[in-house]
Design a protein around this motif. Structure first.
Motif, mmCIF file in Angstrom:
data_model
loop_
_atom_site.group_PDB
_atom_site.id
_atom_site.type_symbol
_atom_site.label_atom_id
_atom_site.label_comp_id
_atom_site.label_asym_id
_atom_site.label_seq_id
_atom_site.Cartn_x
_atom_site.Cartn_y
_atom_site.Cartn_z
ATOM 1 N N TRP A 179 -9.590 -5.988 -3.402
ATOM 2 C CA TRP A 179 -9.412 -4.971 -4.642
ATOM 3 C C TRP A 179 -7.980 -4.929 -4.958
ATOM 4 O O TRP A 179 -7.848 -5.003 -6.308
ATOM 5 C CB TRP A 179 -10.112 -3.606 -3.864
ATOM 6 N N CYS A 180 -6.982 -4.556 -4.135
ATOM 7 C CA CYS A 180 -5.818 -4.181 -4.665
ATOM 8 C C CYS A 180 -4.791 -5.355 -4.545
ATOM 9 O O CYS A 180 -4.922 -6.090 -3.685
ATOM 10 C CB CYS A 180 -5.452 -2.981 -4.158
ATOM 11 N N THR A 181 -3.880 -5.189 -5.472
ATOM 12 C CA THR A 181 -2.928 -6.514 -5.240
ATOM 13 C C THR A 181 -2.091 -6.476 -4.164
ATOM 14 O O THR A 181 -1.948 -7.584 -3.781
ATOM 15 C CB THR A 181 -1.941 -6.409 -6.736
ATOM 16 N N HIS A 208 7.538 -3.059 0.025
ATOM 17 C CA HIS A 208 6.617 -3.047 -0.811
ATOM 18 C C HIS A 208 5.150 -2.850 -0.657
ATOM 19 O O HIS A 208 4.236 -2.308 -1.412
ATOM 20 C CB HIS A 208 6.902 -4.308 -2.006
ATOM 21 N N ARG A 229 1.537 1.358 0.032
ATOM 22 C CA ARG A 229 1.526 1.287 -1.395
ATOM 23 C C ARG A 229 0.263 0.377 -1.804
ATOM 24 O O ARG A 229 -0.141 -0.127 -2.940
ATOM 25 C CB ARG A 229 2.585 0.599 -1.977
ATOM 26 N N PHE A 284 -4.367 0.249 -1.717
ATOM 27 C CA PHE A 284 -5.397 1.085 -2.005
ATOM 28 C C PHE A 284 -6.073 1.854 -0.938
ATOM 29 O O PHE A 284 -6.193 3.025 -0.830
ATOM 30 C CB PHE A 284 -6.610 0.188 -2.991
ATOM 31 N N VAL A 295 -9.068 2.934 -11.687
ATOM 32 C CA VAL A 295 -9.318 2.630 -10.275
ATOM 33 C C VAL A 295 -8.418 2.229 -9.270
ATOM 34 O O VAL A 295 -8.858 1.965 -8.154
ATOM 35 C CB VAL A 295 -10.489 1.480 -10.412
ATOM 36 N N GLY A 296 -7.190 2.126 -9.636
ATOM 37 C CA GLY A 296 -6.101 1.928 -8.741
ATOM 38 C C GLY A 296 -6.171 0.608 -8.106
ATOM 39 O O GLY A 296 -5.705 0.474 -6.948
ATOM 40 N N ALA A 297 -6.642 -0.212 -8.874
ATOM 41 C CA ALA A 297 -6.706 -1.650 -7.984
ATOM 42 C C ALA A 297 -5.281 -2.547 -8.371
ATOM 43 O O ALA A 297 -4.942 -3.255 -7.352
ATOM 44 C CB ALA A 297 -7.785 -2.484 -8.602
ATOM 45 N N CYS A 298 -4.823 -2.511 -9.627
ATOM 46 C CA CYS A 298 -3.878 -3.440 -9.808
ATOM 47 C C CYS A 298 -2.358 -2.816 -9.168
ATOM 48 O O CYS A 298 -1.405 -3.937 -8.876
ATOM 49 C CB CYS A 298 -3.322 -3.737 -11.373
ATOM 50 N N ARG A 299 -2.012 -1.716 -8.992
ATOM 51 C CA ARG A 299 -1.091 -1.187 -8.404
ATOM 52 C C ARG A 299 0.221 -1.256 -9.515
ATOM 53 O O ARG A 299 1.527 -1.245 -8.947
ATOM 54 C CB ARG A 299 -0.474 -1.604 -7.186
ATOM 55 N N MET A 308 0.533 5.609 -7.703
ATOM 56 C CA MET A 308 -0.060 4.983 -8.890
ATOM 57 C C MET A 308 -0.395 6.159 -9.642
ATOM 58 O O MET A 308 -1.066 6.935 -9.544
ATOM 59 C CB MET A 308 -1.059 4.124 -8.499
ATOM 60 N N MET A 341 -3.823 7.147 -10.564
ATOM 61 C CA MET A 341 -4.717 8.030 -9.755
ATOM 62 C C MET A 341 -4.267 9.228 -9.485
ATOM 63 O O MET A 341 -4.936 9.750 -8.625
ATOM 64 C CB MET A 341 -4.820 6.932 -8.421
ATOM 65 N N TYR A 347 9.211 -2.158 -7.314
ATOM 66 C CA TYR A 347 8.045 -2.287 -6.932
ATOM 67 C C TYR A 347 7.123 -2.975 -8.079
ATOM 68 O O TYR A 347 6.171 -3.823 -7.702
ATOM 69 C CB TYR A 347 7.023 -0.918 -6.285
ATOM 70 N N VAL A 371 4.929 -6.372 -8.066
ATOM 71 C CA VAL A 371 3.322 -6.294 -8.152
ATOM 72 C C VAL A 371 3.174 -7.513 -9.171
ATOM 73 O O VAL A 371 2.168 -8.457 -9.057
ATOM 74 C CB VAL A 371 2.800 -5.165 -8.745
#
Lengths: 429, 162, 793
Positions: free
Chosen positions: A344-346, A381, A385, A387, C42-46, C62, C65, C84, C88
């Motif tokens: 789901w999250c990076t 990092h 941080r 999800f 949805v807080g997925a990519c950050r 984030m 969110m 950060y 990403v």
């Protein structure tokens, strides 16, 4: 020594209803339905100091106190039985030995929380546990201990078992709820917490198997008795500890909360195997930062372990001998977490494979000082941080590695190879 | 692919589906039923599940492909899952895994030419007290050594041939 | 309304706003992928990480969110946050191919922008990249999975927002696959939105592939001409060719989405048969001669036959300004007021729709916000596809949808369906408007209407006609109260049907014109972007009438049937080639800006070669002029759109806001009429025994402009006939059987489709242009028909 959860446990034996009742089983439930108000049970659980046994260690009483037990409409009790943290097999041991404890624990909890439907989410591969639960549920229903009008009271409770098809992320409570609903088990964002909006968007309480199995004992023995079982001042109850890795005797034991690591290793684990020395351990499963031989006198309880920058987790102790390369061990752990990321999250989906890549580079002797710096950077990092808590847990071992075994890591770089002897018989040559 | 599930099984599943909150709760159950009778879940199995559950095949496959114990590619008559998590690693799972590859003549993800075994890794089986461990079909084998693996393979192979 | 500080600037935002949106309000560019204004956070990519320095939450968070709260002090520029976000980007780029120079998204790629902005220029990761096989997703969307950064926007768009079930996410961990179960065309008629929503080059516009770079496109804010809803679009042109359309953003109407008909219907603009030169009896003539000829011929005919020998025909395709100037021309000539629309029934329904007081008119935003939507004789996917998407959002927000229709109206959400005969619809609406008791089968509807807080009544002009439309509006007014508003919406056939109907006012309609033509009184007909030959249901009478004309002049940009018959053909620009105003079905005036100048597409003139091998000082095919400009010249008015708008606003007080309209804005509602709504009368319906034939619009193939667009060729349906299963049973017809349909003079053989979700006793055929079903017109009362089986499947 006081045994609660394992008091009926014998090798290759599963306790059936009659035996369970002969040994005091369902007396807690009888007592509760006869003379206890739900609030009394909730108070007792809160006072007992019971903390969640699934890994996070949140106070069970406090968790319950957020639950809107008087809200109208459907509410659910969900048992988290997705035991998939490497080094953890306590719930399996419990269900293989004495499954009625979970059934009774769930009925009692449901009564305390005014819930009429429960689900047990059971991991893949626990076939015997599944069979045991099916039988226990059937027996309990037959005996009027589960289902409609339990023991002739007004209280009814239906219990279903759901089997998963294998994914560590399902242990994350909101991912588990999605899994139960037949959706992809990605975690949900919190808030809203499951207590408010959980299974089928209804108020839901989630507890671990071992946590729920403790409830009958608390109802029977009382909060103070339960709390006093622990060896530590702030601890409560007993704990199912797992013993695995480089130990002579492996298995699952029930001991008072707060037994030291040294005692677990030496007295119950029979010491480190092959006459080797204790080098490190994961105190509570794959996601807990390492401890070293300097920590052998630390008590296996929530607070003392937090004091040494690790966690009790599931209480599954994994021991490493002095020939173990900690970079390689960490790499193994990281591969597990990277593979079990839900995607789901990076930071978790892409960050963990990058950590694996850096560790592979270092372990294979290709690493540089910059790579070690990169590893540290990645730790910073990813930590906190992502999800959900999966990546946070995943970084536990990396945190431990860089805090406690930095020299060993740098030695890989300096020597251009893994400095540990190849004779451990456990490594690829 | 009517033979993916028998008429009785379909009736049984339909009954279960009718009894739950939302049909999709039973996606895994239906897929596992298909897998049990067919060994793995072919596209037709996903379509059948979708039909039974009132979903689109994609909606079923989204869930099916999330789990590594739902096989969406053909597998042998028995799937060997070797645990490669930390406790098994401390006790030599890499040796066991390599040995399996040698004696079976396949790499992970492949199926033996006789269609008997498919070799796959798995994460922790919850058998850390018996590591290294593996699962073949529904059977768990612990305390693995090279010798023990040979015996197990022979027994399992014999069983499939019988 | 919390007030917070972001990067040392204070901002106050509505309750519930997240910090990312709050920062955007300050004009701060916040890097993000998974967040989207229409899809939420949805807080997925950050990637939208910010440092929260003070307030209820602290540390790195984030921003999407975190709900904005009083006292928050936030920094987007804190070194940790910058570092950060850079990390990403590095993660997202681990597997991303370095194919920007050959990627179709290059230049309008959010990933490219964010990567450059984050300063990620050196790749530290030297491991292997994972790669994928792509899928064939059909004619509209090209799939290139290797570029995916797993932001999940596509799934959230396709499944959550649009209600599609055949595209999603497969796999887990780093091995995710966004695609279909198997190769095949995407089923949702809103699939094209994936192109706009994908922040990188995974899902790109297939018909547009290999045509242009984003920065080479000419773009301008525009309005979709393919139905009456008026969605905001941004067409893009290059090489004298309209190459693509993407969605604009009009929060009152379409939000950020458009339907595939709107997205891929543009190609009529590039049609090779399009009229591009003024023609007099087939001979090319210069513009000035053409206009002079027109005036001379009309003046002469008036001299000989009187002013009522001239008829002017406007349309719902032509802009408000052009239609208005047609009126000016009639005044100048002293002829009768123009007729607006070649289909009298539709014209009358549209005129009825214009009587609704503005405050009772529902926008798509109102529909999205509604808790009960009652559809009576409206088929959104066919008659205004984006309405279907708006209804879905209402359902996602907990709203309820009830459908009363003879057709099997399908929507991408859960609905309650009640099969109704066409005449029952009128009965229902008139009963609602008069407060009469409804038949028992409609009782659930009454109860739902009583409970609803924000009901919207939606009707289709085609099925309801003028009478039903009036009843619908009256019903809304009846149900509207001080405690709760009840709004209404009517779907009309064309983008400016409302505007044309407004100008038509009490003027003549096409039936009167037909009669006058048949009687031989009319000697000249001037058609403004109107094609009675494809729109007038009474083709026989029309053909007879046309025979009697001395002079036929046609302004158009379509290679229409009437254009082929014209004595004088005056080529006009398509919507994207000019400026003007349309009024959508809710009475919202919307201006559109010119995207590019007309010209024969280079693709045609150079026959696929580029660059052209021959050169000239003029642009081939550049002669088409904006219709309003031609008419202004004919009326001897200055060719000045602003002046025309001002004049029009003075003439028609309901259009007061017209001069202030900007193409960039979200449009402006017209003023309410000052006369009260007309009241419908109680309806008595007759029982009919014969099968009733109903011709209806379809998603693809009915709307005239998109019927000329080649990217839609693969999705246009083949002719068919739809029967209720009970009727089919009775007639011994099975699904797929060939049946003979006899209605009036016409006999056709068609494959039968069956449904149990439709009114029994009704036979439905789609109005498919350029097929044998072309002559079945929607907007007509149903007619008796017979259906017999010819042969089995």
């Amino acid at each position: 020594m006081s045994q609660l959860l394992f008091k009926n446990r014998r090798p290759n034996h599963t306790v059936l209803l009659d035996e369970y009742r002969q040994n005091g089983g369902y007396q807690g439930l009888e007592k509760a339905l006869r003379e206890l108000q739900p609030a009394q049970i909730r108070d007792e659980v809160k006072a007992s100091g019971l903390r969640g046994r699934g890994g996070a260690g949140f106070s069970t009483g406090l968790k319950w106190s957020f639950f809107p037990f008087d809200a109208p409409g459907d509410k659910y009790l969900v048992c988290n039985g997705d035991e998939m943290e490497p080094g953890t097999f306590k719930d399996r041991a419990l269900l293989e030995a004495d499954p009625h404890q979970l059934v009774e624990g769930m009925v009692l909890s449901a009564y305390a929380l005014n819930i009429t439907t429960g689900y047990i989410f059971l991991r893949y591969a626990y076939d015997q546990c599944y069979a045991n639960l099916q039988r226990a549920i059937a027996e309990a229903k037959q005996a009027g201990l589960l289902g409609r009008n339990i023991l002739g009271s007004d209280f009814s409770f239906e219990l279903h078992v759901h089997r998963s098809a294998g994914r560590y992320i399902c242990g994350e409570e909101t991912a588990l709820l999605n899994g139960l609903e037949g959706k992809r088990p990605n975690p949900r964002s919190k808030p809203p917490f499951p207590a408010i909006k959980g299974l089928f968007a209804k108020p839901t309480v989630l507890n671990n198997i071992e946590t729920l199995a403790n409830i009958p004992h608390i109802v029977n023995g009382g909060a103070q008795w339960f709390s006093d079982l622990a060896l530590t001042e702030e601890g409560a109850g007993t704990k199912l500890y797992g013993l695995a890795g480089h130990l002579n005797n492996r298995g699952c034991v029930e001991l008072p909360m707060g037994v030291t690591i040294g005692e677990l290793v030496e007295e119950h684990g029979g010491g480190v195997w092959q006459g080797r020395k204790f080098k490190a351990c994961l105190p509570g499963g794959a996601s807990t930062p390492y401890l070293t031989a300097a920590h052998l006198d630390v008590a296996m309880d929530y607070v003392p372990l937090e004091a040494v920058k690790t966690r009790l987790g599931t209480g599954g102790l994994v021991v490493f001998d002095d020939q173990t390369c900690m970079v390689a061990a960490t790499l193994n752990l990281m591969r597990f977490f990277a593979r079990e990321s839900c995607g789901w999250c990076t930071p978790c989906r892409d960050g963990l494979p990058m950590v694996c890549w850096v560790l592979e580079k270092i372990e294979s002797g290709q690493g540089t000082v910059d790579d070690v710096a990169m590893l540290r950077e990645l730790l910073g990092h990813i930590n906190g941080r992502s999800f959900c808590a999966l990546a946070l847990g995943a970084m536990g071992p990396v945190d431990g590695l860089l805090r406690l075994f930095e020299e060993e890591v740098l030695d890989h770089v300096k020597k251009g190879r893994c400095p540990l002897p190849r004779n451990s018989s456990l490594k690829e040559s | 692919m009517a033979e993916l599930l028998s008429a009785e099984e379909i009736i049984e599943l339909k009954g279960q589906i009718a009894a739950v909150h939302e049909p999709r709760e039973l996606i895994i159950e239906v897929l596992q039923a298909v897998q049990k009778s067919h060994g793995w879940v072919p596209d037709a199995g996903v379509k059948l599940a979708a039909e039974l559950l009132g979903l689109s095949p994609l909606q079923v496959d989204e869930v099916a492909t999330f789990y590594d114990k739902i096989y969406r590619s053909p597998v042998g008559r028995k799937v060997i899952h070797v645990c490669d998590s930390i406790c098994c690693w401390t006790r030599g799972t890499e040796l066991v895994y390599r040995h399996l590859q040698q004696v079976l003549g396949i790499v992970p993800g492949e199926t033996t030419s006789d269609g008997c075994f498919t070799l796959l890794p798995t994460c922790c089986l919850g058998a850390c007290d018996k590591s290294p461990a593996m699962r073949i079909g529904d059977r768990l084998y612990g305390e693995l050594t090279v010798e023990r693996v040979n015996t197990i393979l022979a027994d399992e192979r014999q069983e499939t041939e019988a | 309304m919390p007030t917070l500080i972001i990067d040392n600037q204070s901002v106050t935002v509505p309750e519930g706003t997240n910090v990312l949106e709050a920062a955007q309000q300050l004009g701060i560019v916040v890097p993000h992928f998974c967040y989207h204004e229409a899809l939420g956070a949805v807080g997925a990519c950050r990637l939208c990480a910010m440092l929260f320095i003070d307030g209820p939450v602290k540390g790195m968070q984030m921003s999407c969110m975190v709900e904005a709260k009083d006292g928050m002090v936030v920094s987007t520029e804190a070194p940790e946050a910058v570092a950060y976000r850079g990390q990403v980007i590095e993660w997202l780029m681990l597997n991303h191919p370095h194919d920007c120079p050959v990627c179709d998204e290059g230049g309008e790629c959010q990933l490219q922008d964010m990567t450059v902005a984050s300063g990620h220029s050196v790749r530290r990761y030297t491991g292997k990249k994972r790669t994928y096989l792509n899928q064939d997703l059909g004619p509209f969307i090209h799939h290139e999975m290797n570029r995916c950064i797993q932001c999940y926007r596509c799934v959230r768009t396709y499944q959550d927002y649009c209600g599609g079930t055949d595209y999603g996410v497969l796999g887990s961990n780093q091995r995710l696959y966004f695609g279909r179960f198997q190769d095949g065309p995407l089923e949702s008629p809103f699939a094209g939105n994936l192109i706009d929503l994908c922040p990188t080059g995974v899902l790109t516009n297939k018909p547009y592939r290999f045509t242009s770079r984003f920065w080479d496109l000419q773009e301008a804010p525009s309005v979709c001409p393919h139905c009456s809803l008026g969605c905001a679009t941004i067409p893009g042109a290059r090489f004298r060719e309209l190459q693509r359309v993407r969605s604009g953003n009009n929060p009152e109407i379409n939000g950020c989405f458009i339907c595939d008909r709107g997205r891929f219907g543009y190609d009529y603009v590039n049609h090779s048969d399009r009229p591009r030169t003024p023609l007099l009896h087939g001979e090319e003539i210069p513009w000035n001669e053409a206009l002079e000829t027109l005036l001379q011929r009309l003046t002469k005919l008036i001299e000989c036959h009187g002013s009522d020998s001239i008829a002017l025909l406007g349309s719902g395709r032509a802009s408000l300004e052009a239609n208005y100037l047609l009126q000016r021309l009639s005044e100048q000539l002293g002829s009768a007021a123009p007729v607006y629309g070649s289909h009298a029934g539709r014209d009358r329904a549209a005129r009825a729709a214009t009587t609704l007081p503005t405050e009772l008119s529902a926008s798509l935003a109102d529909v999205r916000n509604s808790d009960l939507i009652l559809l009576t004789g409206a088929d959104p996917l066919a008659e205004g596809p984006m309405l279907a998407l708006a209804i879905r959002q209402a359902v996602r927000n907990g709203g309820r949808v009830m459908i009363c229709d003879p057709r099997p109206v399908e929507l991408p959400c859960s609905t309650e369906y009640l099969a109704c005969q066409p005449q029952e619809l009128l009965q229902l609406l008139s009963a609602l408007s008069l407060g009469e008791t409804l038949p028992t089968k409609l009782q659930p509807l009454v109860e739902a209407l009583q409970l609803a807080q924000r009901p919207v009544l939606i009707g289709g002009g085609d099925l309801l006609g003028a009478e039903g439309t009036t009843a619908l509006l009256a019903a809304a007014q009846k149900l509207n109260s001080e405690d709760r508003s009840c709004l209404a919406m009517v779907l009309l056939p064309e983008a400016n049907s409302f505007g044309a109907a407004l100008l038509a006012a009490d003027g003549p309609d096409f039936e009167q014109l037909l009669a006058d033509m048949a009687s031989g009184r009319i000697k000249a007909l001037v058609c403004l972007e109107a094609d009675p030959l494809t729109d007038c249901p009474d083709r026989q009478q029309l053909l007879q009438g046309l025979e009697q004309l001395d002079f036929l002049a046609v302004f158009d940009h379509l290679p229409s049937l009437i254009a082929a018959k014209a004595d004088l053909l005056l080529p006009t620009t398509a919507l994207a080639e000019g400026a003007g105003t349309l009024i959508n079905n809710e009475g919202r005036m919307q201006a559109f800006a010119p995207v590019f100048s007309p010209g024969q597409p280079l693709r045609i003139t150079s026959q696929g070669n580029h660059p052209p091998r021959s050169f000239s000082t003029t642009t081939p095919g550049a002669l088409p002029c904006q219709a309003w400009a031609l008419l202004a010249k004919l009326c001897d008015l200055p060719v000045d759109l602003a002046k025309i708008r001002r004049e029009l606003a003075t003439q028609e007080p309901r259009l007061a806001g017209l001069p202030d309209l900007l193409a960039e804005g979200s449009g402006q509602r017209i003023q309410s009429a000052d006369k009260p709504l007309s009241q419908p009368h109680a309806l008595i319906t007759e029982q009919v025994d014969a099968l009733q034939l109903l011709a209806c619009e379809t998603l693809y193939g009915s709307e005239v402009l998109s019927a000329h667009s080649s990217p839609l060729d693969p999705v246009r349906p083949q002719p068919y006939l739809l029967l209720h299963e009970l009727d089919a049973d009775r007639l011994g017809i099975a699904a797929g059987d060939l049946v003979r349909l006899s209605a009036g003079e016409i006999q056709l053989t068609l494959p039968a489709q069956l449904s149990d979700r439709m009114a029994a006793g009704v036979v439905i055929v789609p109005h498919l242009r350029r097929t044998e079903l072309e002559s079945f017109y929607p907007g007509q009362p149903s007619q008796p028909c017979r259906v017999e089986k010819v042969s089995a499947l």
